[in-house]
Design an enzyme around this catalytic site. Structure first.
Site, PDB file in Angstrom:
ATOM      1  N   LEU A  32       0.851  -1.186   0.000  1.00  0.00           N
ATOM      2  CA  LEU A  32       0.000   0.000   0.000  1.00  0.00           C
ATOM      3  C   LEU A  32       0.888   1.237   0.000  1.00  0.00           C
ATOM      4  O   LEU A  32       1.975   1.231   0.583  1.00  0.00           O
ATOM      5  CB  LEU A  32      -0.898   0.019   1.241  1.00  0.00           C
ATOM      6  CG  LEU A  32      -1.865  -1.157   1.430  1.00  0.00           C
ATOM      7  CD1 LEU A  32      -2.649  -0.973   2.730  1.00  0.00           C
ATOM      8  CD2 LEU A  32      -2.812  -1.290   0.247  1.00  0.00           C
ATOM      9  N   ASP A  33       0.417   2.295  -0.658  1.00  0.00           N
ATOM     10  CA  ASP A  33       1.150   3.557  -0.637  1.00  0.00           C
ATOM     11  C   ASP A  33       1.257   4.071   0.800  1.00  0.00           C
ATOM     12  O   ASP A  33       0.445   3.724   1.667  1.00  0.00           O
ATOM     13  CB  ASP A  33       0.428   4.601  -1.491  1.00  0.00           C
ATOM     14  CG  ASP A  33       0.344   4.193  -2.952  1.00  0.00           C
ATOM     15  OD1 ASP A  33       1.230   3.451  -3.410  1.00  0.00           O
ATOM     16  OD2 ASP A  33      -0.610   4.633  -3.625  1.00  0.00           O
ATOM     17  N   LYS A  34       2.224   4.922   1.029  1.00  0.00           N
ATOM     18  CA  LYS A  34       2.441   5.482   2.356  1.00  0.00           C
ATOM     19  C   LYS A  34       1.162   6.097   2.923  1.00  0.00           C
ATOM     20  O   LYS A  34       0.825   5.904   4.093  1.00  0.00           O
ATOM     21  CB  LYS A  34       3.554   6.535   2.303  1.00  0.00           C
ATOM     22  CG  LYS A  34       3.859   7.195   3.642  1.00  0.00           C
ATOM     23  CD  LYS A  34       4.941   8.257   3.500  1.00  0.00           C
ATOM     24  CE  LYS A  34       5.188   8.950   4.840  1.00  0.00           C
ATOM     25  NZ  LYS A  34       6.204  10.028   4.726  1.00  0.00           N
ATOM     26  N   ARG A  73      -5.804   5.353  -7.555  1.00  0.00           N
ATOM     27  CA  ARG A  73      -5.638   6.805  -7.542  1.00  0.00           C
ATOM     28  C   ARG A  73      -5.608   7.371  -8.960  1.00  0.00           C
ATOM     29  O   ARG A  73      -6.253   8.383  -9.260  1.00  0.00           O
ATOM     30  CB  ARG A  73      -4.359   7.159  -6.784  1.00  0.00           C
ATOM     31  CG  ARG A  73      -4.362   6.690  -5.341  1.00  0.00           C
ATOM     32  CD  ARG A  73      -2.981   6.741  -4.702  1.00  0.00           C
ATOM     33  NE  ARG A  73      -2.465   8.116  -4.619  1.00  0.00           N
ATOM     34  CZ  ARG A  73      -1.242   8.411  -4.253  1.00  0.00           C
ATOM     35  NH1 ARG A  73      -0.373   7.438  -3.953  1.00  0.00           N
ATOM     36  NH2 ARG A  73      -0.848   9.673  -4.198  1.00  0.00           N
TER      37      ARG A  73
END
Length: 285
Positions: free
Chosen positions: A128-130, A224
């Site tokens: 997962l992205d930050k 996103r």
């Protein structure tokens, strides 16, 4: 890792049995070179014919992870001998990078494994992205990583709050590529890799919409990029067209993972509740 041969599997070779369970030729070779494949506690040839009740043990001798161990409070949602599932808060990177060498989720997992006396590399199955919160799965064995990424990928479900009013449900099937001269940002491009995102609107207003999403592919920044491309960027996603007036990170949460466990032979589904910052954002709906 242990399997028991069933009556209907009588007469199958050890190699055939392992392949039926999802092992590739490469993975079988890894176990032969770096460990042992035992049938009824005896090291066996993969051409051996199996009988009902035979017990197969797969042992892999591995070194400790090269990820630096750092003590960290981990919200463990599920664990067995093969996998570990952690609820990651927003603001934490999953694995060390050039930019983030420490304080990543992997550093915390390395500490956890060390404390439990487990010597194994850190293998995140999903990332997962930050700024994205939610469930991250770590494989304790190479078979589980291979199985859940390639043989029978897990189902990953997300919640996202996006800008603008959306209705109904649909599929975004648009390829994604790296943006030229940009090491981080992605974009929709005919030259990119296949990317498929399914969405369903749960609740909406003129300003925001709450979506439930599942992805059939796992491209970097896929959700996103897709939502921004159709004119509904995720709230708080400053990289892809939103602002942080309402929330200080992208309002994206990986809330459920489901898969069929190949060793336990049962379905596993793990849920993570919405974090408080996204709950607060939903009040504006």
């Amino acid at each position: 890792m242990r399997f028991v041969v069933k009556a209907q599997e009588q007469g199958i070779t050890l190699e055939g049995f392992l392949k039926k369970k999802g092992f590739s030729n490469r993975l079988i070779r890894i176990y032969k070179r770096r460990g042992e494949i035992l049938v009824n506690n005896i090291k066996s040839n993969v051409k051996e014919v199996l009988q009902p009740g035979d017990i197969i043990d797969l042992i892999l001798y591995e070194e400790e992870s090269d990820v630096k161990a750092e003590k960290m409070d981990l919200n463990i949602c599920y664990e067995d001998e093969d996998i570990l599932i952690i609820d990651k808060p927003a603001g934490i990177v999953v694995h060390p990078t050039k930019r983030y060498q420490s304080s990543t989720l992997a550093n915390g997992v390395a500490w956890y494994f060390k404390e439990k006396g487990l010597k194994m590399p850190i293998r995140p199955i999903n990332r997962l992205d930050k700024g994205t919160s939610g469930l991250v799965i770590f494989a304790k064995r190479p078979f589980m990583q291979y199985y859940m990424q390639i043989v029978k990928p897990m189902t990953k479900l997300y919640f996202a709050v996006v800008e603008g009013k959306m209705e109904g449900q649909g599929t975004i099937d648009l390829p994604i590529a790296r943006k030229p001269d940009n090491g981080i940002e992605r974009m929709v491009s005919e030259l990119g890799d296949e990317a498929i995102t399914n969405y369903k609107v749960i609740k909406s207003s003129e300003k925001f919409s709450l979506l439930r999403l599942n992805i059939q592919t796992g491209r970097t920044h896929q959700i996103r990029v897709h939502l921004s491309h159709i004119g509904h960027p995720i709230v708080g996603d400053t990289l892809y067209g939103s602002n942080d007036n309402y929330i200080k990170r992208q309002a994206l949460h990986a809330y459920r993972v489901s898969f069929v466990h190949p060793v336990l032979e049962r379905s596993v589904s793990v849920y993570s509740p919405l974090p408080e910052d996204i709950k607060s954002l939903l009040n504006l709906l």
